[in-house]
Design a protein around this motif. Structure first.
Motif, PDB file in Angstrom:
ATOM      1  N   LEU A  81       0.829  -1.204   0.000  1.00 11.85           N
ATOM      2  CA  LEU A  81       0.000   0.000   0.000  1.00 11.85           C
ATOM      3  C   LEU A  81       0.863   1.253   0.000  1.00 11.85           C
ATOM      4  N   GLN A  82       1.958   1.230   0.746  1.00  3.85           N
ATOM      5  CA  GLN A  82       2.851   2.389   0.802  1.00  3.85           C
ATOM      6  C   GLN A  82       3.481   2.657  -0.559  1.00  3.85           C
ATOM      7  N   ARG A  83       3.958   1.624  -1.221  1.00  2.62           N
ATOM      8  CA  ARG A  83       4.602   1.806  -2.529  1.00  2.62           C
ATOM      9  C   ARG A  83       3.577   2.194  -3.598  1.00  2.62           C
ATOM     10  N   THR A  84       2.385   1.653  -3.514  1.00 10.27           N
ATOM     11  CA  THR A  84       1.354   2.000  -4.492  1.00 10.27           C
ATOM     12  C   THR A  84       0.959   3.463  -4.383  1.00 10.27           C
ATOM     13  N   ARG A  85       0.850   3.961  -3.168  1.00  4.68           N
ATOM     14  CA  ARG A  85       0.534   5.370  -2.980  1.00  4.68           C
ATOM     15  C   ARG A  85       1.662   6.267  -3.490  1.00  4.68           C
ATOM     16  N   ALA A  86       2.907   5.787  -3.346  1.00  5.73           N
ATOM     17  CA  ALA A  86       4.030   6.567  -3.869  1.00  5.73           C
ATOM     18  C   ALA A  86       3.981   6.645  -5.390  1.00  5.73           C
ATOM     19  N   LEU A  87       3.510   5.584  -6.037  1.00  9.29           N
ATOM     20  CA  LEU A  87       3.408   5.586  -7.500  1.00  9.29           C
ATOM     21  C   LEU A  87       2.336   6.540  -7.996  1.00  9.29           C
ATOM     22  N   GLU A  88       1.388   6.876  -7.149  1.00  8.17           N
ATOM     23  CA  GLU A  88       0.313   7.766  -7.561  1.00  8.17           C
ATOM     24  C   GLU A  88       0.775   9.217  -7.668  1.00  8.17           C
ATOM     25  N   GLY A  89       1.932   9.513  -7.115  1.00 11.94           N
ATOM     26  CA  GLY A  89       2.443  10.875  -7.174  1.00 11.94           C
ATOM     27  C   GLY A  89       3.077  11.173  -8.518  1.00 11.94           C
ATOM     28  N   ASN A  90       3.708  12.334  -8.607  1.00  6.59           N
ATOM     29  CA  ASN A  90       4.379  12.777  -9.828  1.00  6.59           C
ATOM     30  C   ASN A  90       5.751  12.112  -9.896  1.00  6.59           C
ATOM     31  N   MET A  91       5.774  10.890 -10.412  1.00  5.15           N
ATOM     32  CA  MET A  91       6.988  10.085 -10.417  1.00  5.15           C
ATOM     33  C   MET A  91       7.139   9.418 -11.779  1.00  5.15           C
ATOM     34  N   THR A  92       8.365   9.372 -12.264  1.00  6.16           N
ATOM     35  CA  THR A  92       8.641   8.672 -13.514  1.00  6.16           C
ATOM     36  C   THR A  92       8.990   7.220 -13.227  1.00  6.16           C
ATOM     37  N   LEU A  93       8.985   6.429 -14.277  1.00  6.64           N
ATOM     38  CA  LEU A  93       9.328   5.020 -14.130  1.00  6.64           C
ATOM     39  C   LEU A  93      10.770   4.850 -13.664  1.00  6.64           C
ATOM     40  N   ALA A  94      11.652   5.718 -14.155  1.00  4.71           N
ATOM     41  CA  ALA A  94      13.054   5.633 -13.743  1.00  4.71           C
ATOM     42  C   ALA A  94      13.206   5.933 -12.254  1.00  4.71           C
ATOM     43  N   GLU A  95      12.496   6.935 -11.764  1.00  2.98           N
ATOM     44  CA  GLU A  95      12.574   7.270 -10.345  1.00  2.98           C
ATOM     45  C   GLU A  95      12.013   6.131  -9.486  1.00  2.98           C
ATOM     46  N   ALA A  96      10.911   5.548  -9.916  1.00  2.00           N
ATOM     47  CA  ALA A  96      10.339   4.423  -9.173  1.00  2.00           C
ATOM     48  C   ALA A  96      11.296   3.245  -9.169  1.00  2.00           C
ATOM     49  N   SER A  97      11.991   3.026 -10.293  1.00  3.18           N
ATOM     50  CA  SER A  97      12.934   1.914 -10.375  1.00  3.18           C
ATOM     51  C   SER A  97      14.113   2.125  -9.433  1.00  3.18           C
TER      52      SER A  97
END
Length: 258
Positions: A81-97
């Motif tokens: 749940l914590q990581r999914t909420r982080a993905l909902e923000g203004n984030m690129t795939l590279a930053e998430a990786s």
């Protein structure tokens, strides 16, 4: 006259002595000394004891699986749940990786798999990439779902067979009771009662093992379904990230940021 009364008394005494004992009379010497569950377990034969021990072990396994899977579901569900909420923000795939590069949780595996496919595609974002990413995410979700569901099958097995195992102990105990009646040539309850009590104890243990197993299994199935829903949300967020970066130049910049 006194002699007649004395003769009648003697005849009554002899008749009382020769009268048959009622069938329901219980010889107190034959009664078991301990009718507690532990006492009945100790007085049971080897087959009934084996059934009871097996059911006790099955009950222990049930509660162990419940404790382990509950802790695992809460820990992994909270992190997902914590990581999914982080993905909902203004984030690129590279930053998430980059954020998930050293992690091994389920959502981190989804992110790494998505980034790996984007890298293998040479930075070209098109419909084909989205289809390949969706396929990778589906495979990771399936693998993680199988992993989180490990151990629940044991609960289903215990819930299904424990009543029948207890019933087997019941049949065996009652059979021994009838054998004891035949060998003792008596219908005294002192002969019948111990075997029937042992049989009923086996049935009770079967229910004690089966009922919690079924309830805990259903509870864990609901928890696993909720966890899978979280993984589905994470996969959807990753697909949205890929969709937002359809601009080739934007994706190049995102890859350079790695």
């Amino acid at each position: 006259m006194h002699g007649i009364f004395r003769l009648r008394h003697v005849i009554a005494t002899i008749a009382l002595a020769l009268a048959p004992t009622p069938a329901f009379a219980i010889d107190e010497a034959l009664l078991p000394r301990n009718l507690s569950p532990w006492g009945m377990f100790l007085s049971a034969d080897i087959i009934v004891k084996t059934v009871m021990v097996g059911l006790a072990i099955a009950s222990l396994v049930t509660w162990t699986v419940w404790l382990a899977k509950t802790v695992e579901l809460r820990r992994k569900g909270s992190l997902a749940l914590q990581r999914t909420r982080a993905l909902e923000g203004n984030m690129t795939l590279a930053e998430a990786s980059v954020r998930a590069s050293d992690a091994r949780d389920a959502v981190a595996q989804l992110i790494q798999s998505c980034a790996k496919e984007a890298e293998l595609s040479g930075g070209i974002l098109d419909d084909g990439l989205q289809e390949r990413v969706a396929l990778r995410l589906e495979r990771v979700e399936a693998a993680v779902s199988r992993q989180i569901a490990r151990g629940t099958g044991v609960l289903a097995t215990i819930g299904a067979i424990a009543p029948f195992v207890g019933l087997f102990g019941t049949v065996w105990g009652i059979m021994n009771s009838f054998i004891g009646i035949s060998e003792s040539h008596t219908t005294s309850l002192a002969v019948v009662a111990p075997g029937i009590a042992e049989a009923l104890l086996a049935t009770a243990l079967g229910l004690v093992a089966a009922i919690p197993a079924v309830v805990i299994y259903n509870h864990l199935v609901r928890g696993i379904a909720n966890y899978r829903a979280l993984l589905g949300d994470a996969s959807a967020q990753l697909m949205l990230l890929v969709s937002r970066q359809r601009d080739h130049r934007e994706f190049r910049l995102a890859r350079a940021a790695e």
